[in-house]
Design a protein around this motif. Structure first.
Motif, PDB file in Angstrom:
ATOM      1  N   PHE A 126      19.257 -19.536   3.722  1.00  0.00           N
ATOM      2  CA  PHE A 126      18.457 -20.512   4.465  1.00  0.00           C
ATOM      3  C   PHE A 126      19.349 -21.416   5.322  1.00  0.00           C
ATOM      4  N   ASN A 161      19.262 -17.288  -1.813  1.00  0.00           N
ATOM      5  CA  ASN A 161      18.211 -17.707  -0.880  1.00  0.00           C
ATOM      6  C   ASN A 161      18.552 -19.044  -0.210  1.00  0.00           C
ATOM      7  N   CYS A 166       8.534 -29.712   7.633  1.00  0.00           N
ATOM      8  CA  CYS A 166       8.252 -28.389   7.051  1.00  0.00           C
ATOM      9  C   CYS A 166       9.510 -27.527   7.141  1.00  0.00           C
ATOM     10  N   GLN A 198      10.446 -24.955   5.662  1.00  0.00           N
ATOM     11  CA  GLN A 198      10.231 -23.509   5.576  1.00  0.00           C
ATOM     12  C   GLN A 198       9.936 -22.885   6.938  1.00  0.00           C
ATOM     13  N   TYR A 199       9.556 -23.715   7.928  1.00  0.00           N
ATOM     14  CA  TYR A 199       9.249 -23.190   9.250  1.00  0.00           C
ATOM     15  C   TYR A 199      10.484 -23.057  10.137  1.00  0.00           C
TER      16      TYR A 199
END
Length: 295
Positions: A59, A55, A216, A218-219
């Motif tokens: 990413f 992961n 952020c 994750q965005y």
């Protein structure tokens, strides 16, 4: 005297004393002596090794994918060669200015910078348009390809500011490629729009990525999805749109699937060894409070 008395004592002894890693006392061992029994006791394998999961690799794999999609968008905008009207140019300039002020801050100095840059760029458009008239198109497109490749290679793919020199070379290579492509256009507005597109894609989008990563992370997937969809949407205006979509799909698979899988597999083969043969490391703090490990 101490050295002679020690040697005389060792000479009367039937066995050599145990070897010690000290320099303040003479020992009946050569200077390059190595104790075979204790030499590998301090051996450490893969010291401070961080094992990345799939992961995590996927990413970080989306960062080069964003750069690939940005380059595809830039090329598609040039290939489409839209007849940019004055109204369209004003809209592009306003959107870019708002985008820049959102990132840099809506101060008076930043707004003045946008106005000066826009007027300066529009005034130079006639010069840029005739900049490469005496150069063949094949040479121009070769230079553009090399510049975009240099931009992709030196681009900062970390979630920090990265190396200043590498970032500057990467951005300048992309802007030079945009100038070369703009010089082959007939419409002055299209020349200006091409330079603006390059500034947005190669100058502002990386700053947006850093801003999202600092707040952020994750965005970031939202930015990646938006750029992939933009590539596919622009490709629909081309007669050979399937080729572009296949290229985007292959790039996505390589960046976020194949390369992370290979990297995770290769981590198992990593085998770094640390032992007494390595350079000494300073551990501790000096009497004046300085941390030796940070110097």
């Amino acid at each position: 005297n101490e050295y002679k008395s020690y040697l005389s004592m060792v000479g009367r002894s039937s066995e050599k004393p145990k070897f010690e890693k000290i320099l303040f006392r003479a020992q009946p061992y050569p200077d390059n002596y190595t104790c075979q029994k204790t030499f590998l006791n301090s051996l450490i394998r893969n010291k401070n090794l961080h094992i990345y999961s799939f992961n995590e690799c996927a990413f970080y794999g989306q960062l080069p994918l964003q750069q690939i999609c940005g380059t595809i968008i830039f090329i598609l905008l040039h290939v489409l060669n839209i007849d940019v009207t004055d109204a369209m140019l004003v809209v592009v300039a306003m959107v870019t200015a708002i985008f820049y002020l959102t990132i840099a801050g809506s101060s008076r100095n930043e707004a003045k910078t946008c106005i000066l840059f826009g007027g300066f760029l529009f005034g130079l458009s006639p010069i840029i348009q005739t900049l490469t008239q005496t150069i063949s198109s094949d040479t121009i497109y070769t230079v553009v390809a090399l510049c975009l490749l240099l931009n992709f290679t030196l681009q900062n793919y970390s979630l920090s500011k990265g190396d200043y020199m590498s970032n500057c070379v990467s951005l300048n290579a992309a802007i030079f490629a945009a100038v070369c492509l703009a010089s082959r256009l007939d419409n002055l507005n299209a020349v200006t729009a091409t330079i603006v597109h390059a500034i947005v894609i190669y100058g502002l989008v990386p700053r947006v990525r850093l801003r999202i990563a600092s707040r952020c992370p994750q965005y970031l997937i939202c930015l990646t999805v938006a750029m992939v969809m933009a590539c596919c949407g622009l490709a629909m205006f081309l007669p050979h749109w399937r080729v572009v979509i296949v290229a985007v799909v292959i790039s996505s698979g390589v960046c976020v699937l194949i390369v992370p899988l290979v990297f995770v597999h290769l981590q198992k083969l990593k085998d770094n060894i640390y032992g007494p043969w390595d350079e000494a490391e300073l551990i501790g703090i000096c009497h004046d409070g300085r941390d030796l490990t940070s110097e």
